[in-house]
Write an enzyme that holds these catalytic residues in place. Structure first.
Site, PDB file in Angstrom:
ATOM      1  N   GLU A 322      22.918 -14.930  29.953  1.00  0.00           N
ATOM      2  CA  GLU A 322      21.551 -14.408  29.819  1.00  0.00           C
ATOM      3  C   GLU A 322      21.551 -13.206  28.878  1.00  0.00           C
ATOM      4  O   GLU A 322      20.564 -12.936  28.196  1.00  0.00           O
ATOM      5  CB  GLU A 322      20.987 -14.014  31.199  1.00  0.00           C
ATOM      6  CG  GLU A 322      19.470 -14.033  31.241  1.00  0.00           C
ATOM      7  CD  GLU A 322      18.893 -13.886  32.638  1.00  0.00           C
ATOM      8  OE1 GLU A 322      18.112 -14.746  33.054  1.00  0.00           O
ATOM      9  OE2 GLU A 322      19.219 -12.898  33.325  1.00  0.00           O
ATOM     10  N   HIS A 351      43.426 -29.681  39.754  1.00  0.00           N
ATOM     11  CA  HIS A 351      43.243 -31.070  40.178  1.00  0.00           C
ATOM     12  C   HIS A 351      41.871 -31.586  39.772  1.00  0.00           C
ATOM     13  O   HIS A 351      41.356 -32.538  40.354  1.00  0.00           O
ATOM     14  CB  HIS A 351      43.452 -31.167  41.689  1.00  0.00           C
ATOM     15  CG  HIS A 351      44.802 -30.657  42.087  1.00  0.00           C
ATOM     16  ND1 HIS A 351      45.928 -31.461  42.097  1.00  0.00           N
ATOM     17  CD2 HIS A 351      45.221 -29.406  42.404  1.00  0.00           C
ATOM     18  CE1 HIS A 351      46.980 -30.723  42.441  1.00  0.00           C
ATOM     19  NE2 HIS A 351      46.574 -29.471  42.627  1.00  0.00           N
ATOM     20  N   LYS A 455       9.411 -21.013  32.489  1.00  0.00           N
ATOM     21  CA  LYS A 455       8.496 -20.596  33.558  1.00  0.00           C
ATOM     22  C   LYS A 455       7.071 -21.011  33.204  1.00  0.00           C
ATOM     23  O   LYS A 455       6.340 -21.524  34.040  1.00  0.00           O
ATOM     24  CB  LYS A 455       8.546 -19.074  33.733  1.00  0.00           C
ATOM     25  CG  LYS A 455       9.816 -18.575  34.395  1.00  0.00           C
ATOM     26  CD  LYS A 455       9.702 -17.090  34.647  1.00  0.00           C
ATOM     27  CE  LYS A 455      11.057 -16.482  34.955  1.00  0.00           C
ATOM     28  NZ  LYS A 455      11.041 -15.038  34.993  1.00  0.00           N
TER      29      LYS A 455
HETATM   30  O1  LIG Z   1      14.384 -10.070  40.324  1.00  0.00           O
HETATM   31  P1  LIG Z   1      13.358 -10.973  39.758  1.00  0.00           P
HETATM   32  O2  LIG Z   1      12.293 -10.254  39.005  1.00  0.00           O
HETATM   33  O3  LIG Z   1      12.765 -11.852  40.820  1.00  0.00           O
HETATM   34  O4  LIG Z   1      14.039 -11.895  38.687  1.00  0.00           O
HETATM   35  C1  LIG Z   1      15.048 -12.781  39.012  1.00  0.00           C
HETATM   36  C2  LIG Z   1      15.758 -13.274  37.783  1.00  0.00           C
HETATM   37  O5  LIG Z   1      14.846 -13.920  36.915  1.00  0.00           O
HETATM   38  C3  LIG Z   1      15.134 -13.588  35.569  1.00  0.00           C
HETATM   39  O6  LIG Z   1      14.168 -12.727  35.119  1.00  0.00           O
HETATM   40  C4  LIG Z   1      15.185 -14.781  34.684  1.00  0.00           C
HETATM   41  O7  LIG Z   1      14.125 -15.623  34.909  1.00  0.00           O
HETATM   42  C5  LIG Z   1      16.488 -12.912  35.634  1.00  0.00           C
HETATM   43  O8  LIG Z   1      16.727 -12.117  34.544  1.00  0.00           O
HETATM   44  C6  LIG Z   1      16.390 -12.217  36.932  1.00  0.00           C
HETATM   45  O9  LIG Z   1      17.629 -11.797  37.405  1.00  0.00           O
END
Ligand SMILES: O=P(O)(O)OC[C@H]1O[C@](O)(CO)[C@@H](O)[C@@H]1O
Length: 529
Positions: A322, A351, A455
């Site tokens: 990331e 294995h 998203k």
């Molecule tokens: O802590 P949050 O805001 O729920 O985000 C969870 C995760 O989602 C992300 O933003 C990625 O979608 C990550 O960087 C982060 O760790």
């Protein structure tokens, strides 16, 4: 290179952090002796960048944020005294809260004590806590920790089944920096309902870790939750394990959070040194650069020879991928950077996929994680004068040699044991190596623009599902094919998504959609009942 020459190279390049007893051996990476010197200029820039970051510069330019995870274990380094105090107060509050929980002063309404923790979070709000819980947990822990780290209904049911009637003794910790992550929101809502079904008041069992004013923060306040711990915008999710995100669950579990913080702090000190051969984070970043030509051409295989460190590869997958997996560099040029990370544990992987590592496509470098201490106490002999731990070492050295013989590169991190201090140190080591490498390849390690696309697209699917359901329910007499329905809801081009949504809807009892088979899968008809 002969074994003897390798030994000389091993002695020459072995990098040691005495304070935590960690060594990094890069002798089996095929870099030329001049490489380190050639990279000195670039590394100086990486040190300068890191220095300004630690002093509070806007190190995440497009989000206009400071990047301050290093202050979590050295609050006096925070650029404002207010921040230092917030960090210290939060650690003190975590300690106080956990002590109250353990002593039964903070207790659930219908049981004597909280004995379980259910952590609801995803990504950086779960991976660090999972790594720590698994690496350091023992049967004697004060509380046992469980996780909802996805929006998979069956996954949640499995965890709830494990908790069973102990839900009345379970403290749920909902963690989300943004406070709006849907998977976490869903986990929270499902947990809340599970409590309700057992006649339990969720708010009296719930704690939040989130940014001030977030959706989750407001929800926790409205629901009269036990407590909210802060998550600051200057701590990224993937580097948050030494904030309340990781410290709260760890302390509730009864783990040594001071040890984790001090291990990280010691590693930070060691990795601020500008002596490239004495700084394991710098050396590691250079090795990543060397292995993949600064283009991520080789994958990073993480092979811990210790079951307790099995989750390192999953944790590092987020931290590295990331952070480094970026389309554009800091000048806006398309570079498609990144390093792929995978792994599990040795000797188990011997294995499984080690066959390909030795003989297949040579597109990786291995990082072995070696732990000197086998177990608490002495071991039995599985053969005369040989223990299981002796075998583990044998398999590690054997695999390393077998790979080297075939020109497969590897480096080895060795720690004396798996303890709070060494886990904290490993976390800090990789955080800084990622930061250095990001400067070497000129990218922003602290944003994640790419995850937004997925998203948003998920939101579009759910919107389309709403239209599909409305159409089916508005005309219950009619059964539609996916093609007909997509056209009817004005989304003819989205027919594949409509088809997938219909298959899912009809496979579950929740929305009252039935499937009537047709001559082919694509002619099936769907109706609302
Ligand atoms: O802590 P949050 O805001 O729920 O985000 C969870 C995760 O989602 C992300 O933003 C990625 O979608 C990550 O960087 C982060 O760790």
């Amino acid at each position: 290179m002969t074994e003897r020459q390798l030994w000389e190279r091993y002695k020459k390049y072995l990098c040691e952090v005495e304070s935590v007893g960690l060594t990094l051996d890069v002798s089996r990476m095929n870099f030329a002796d001049e490489f380190i010197e050639q990279m000195r200029g670039r590394m100086e820039k990486a040190f300068d960048t890191m220095e300004t970051l630690e002093k509070g510069a806007i190190a995440n330019p497009d989000e206009k944020r400071m990047v301050g995870h290093y202050w979590l274990r050295a609050p006096e380094r925070a650029p404002e005294t207010g921040l230092a105090k917030e960090i210290q107060d939060t650690v003190a509050a975590i300690r106080g809260f956990a002590d109250d929980v353990h002593a039964g002063r903070m207790k659930p309404p219908k049981a004597d004590r909280f004995t379980r923790v259910l952590l609801v979070g995803i990504g950086g709000s779960a991976l660090g806590p999972q790594l720590v819980a698994d690496a350091l947990g023992t049967a004697a822990d004060r509380m046992q920790v469980f996780f909802f780290d996805n929006t998979d209904p069956d996954g949640m049911d499995r965890v709830l089944a494990q908790l069973g009637d102990r839900l009345s003794e379970t403290l749920t910790v909902v963690i989300s920096k943004s406070g709006g992550t849907k998977e976490t929101r869903n986990g929270m809502v499902e947990a809340e309902r599970a409590y309700q079904q057992k006649g339990l008041d969720f708010g009296k069992h719930a704690v939040a870790v989130t940014g001030g004013g977030s959706e989750l923060d407001r929800y926790a306040k409205k629901g009269g939750w036990l407590r909210t711990f802060p998550m600051w915008d200057w701590v990224g999710g993937r580097t948050s394990v030494l904030s309340a995100v990781g410290l709260l669950p760890a302390r509730l579990q009864g783990l040594d959070i001071d040890g984790m913080l001090s291990g990280a702090r010691d590693m930070d000190e060691a990795t601020r040194k500008r002596d490239l051969l004495r700084n394991p984070a710098a050396l590691m970043a250079l090795m990543w650069f060397h292995a993949g030509n600064g283009r991520g051409q080789k994958d990073m295989v993480i092979l811990p020879y210790k079951d307790r460190l099995m989750l390192m590869s999953r944790y590092l997958q987020q931290l590295v991928m990331e952070s480094l997996g970026k389309e554009k560099d800091l000048d806006g040029k398309v570079v498609n950077q990144g390093i792929a990370v995978y792994g599990n544990k040795g000797s188990t992987d011997q294995h499984a996929y080690v066959q390909q590592l030795r003989e297949g496509v040579n597109n990786f470098f291995v990082t072995f994680l070696e732990v000197l201490k086998d177990r608490g106490g002495a071991s039995m002999q599985v053969e005369p004068d040989i223990t299981s731990g002796d075998y583990l070492l044998g398999f590690f050295l054997g695999t390393r040699r077998a790979l080297f013989e075939k020109d497969r590169e590897s480096m080895t991190l060795t720690v004396p044991d798996v303890s709070a201090r060494t886990v904290g140190a490993l976390i800090a080591l990789y955080e800084r190596a990622v930061g250095f490498y990001a400067t070497l390849v000129n990218i922003n390690a602290y944003h994640q623009p790419g995850v937004e696309a997925g998203k948003k697209a998920a939101g579009v699917v759910l919107e389309l599902q709403g239209k599909v359901l409305a159409k089916l329910r508005g005309d219950k007499a009619k059964a539609y094919t996916a093609e007909e329905l997509a056209t009817a809801v004005g989304a003819a081009d989205e027919v594949e998504t409509v088809f997938k949504v219909l298959e899912h809807l009809s496979a579950n009892p929740d929305h009252g959609v039935r499937r009537e088979p047709g001559p082919t899968r694509f002619d099936a008809r769907f109706r609302a009942s």
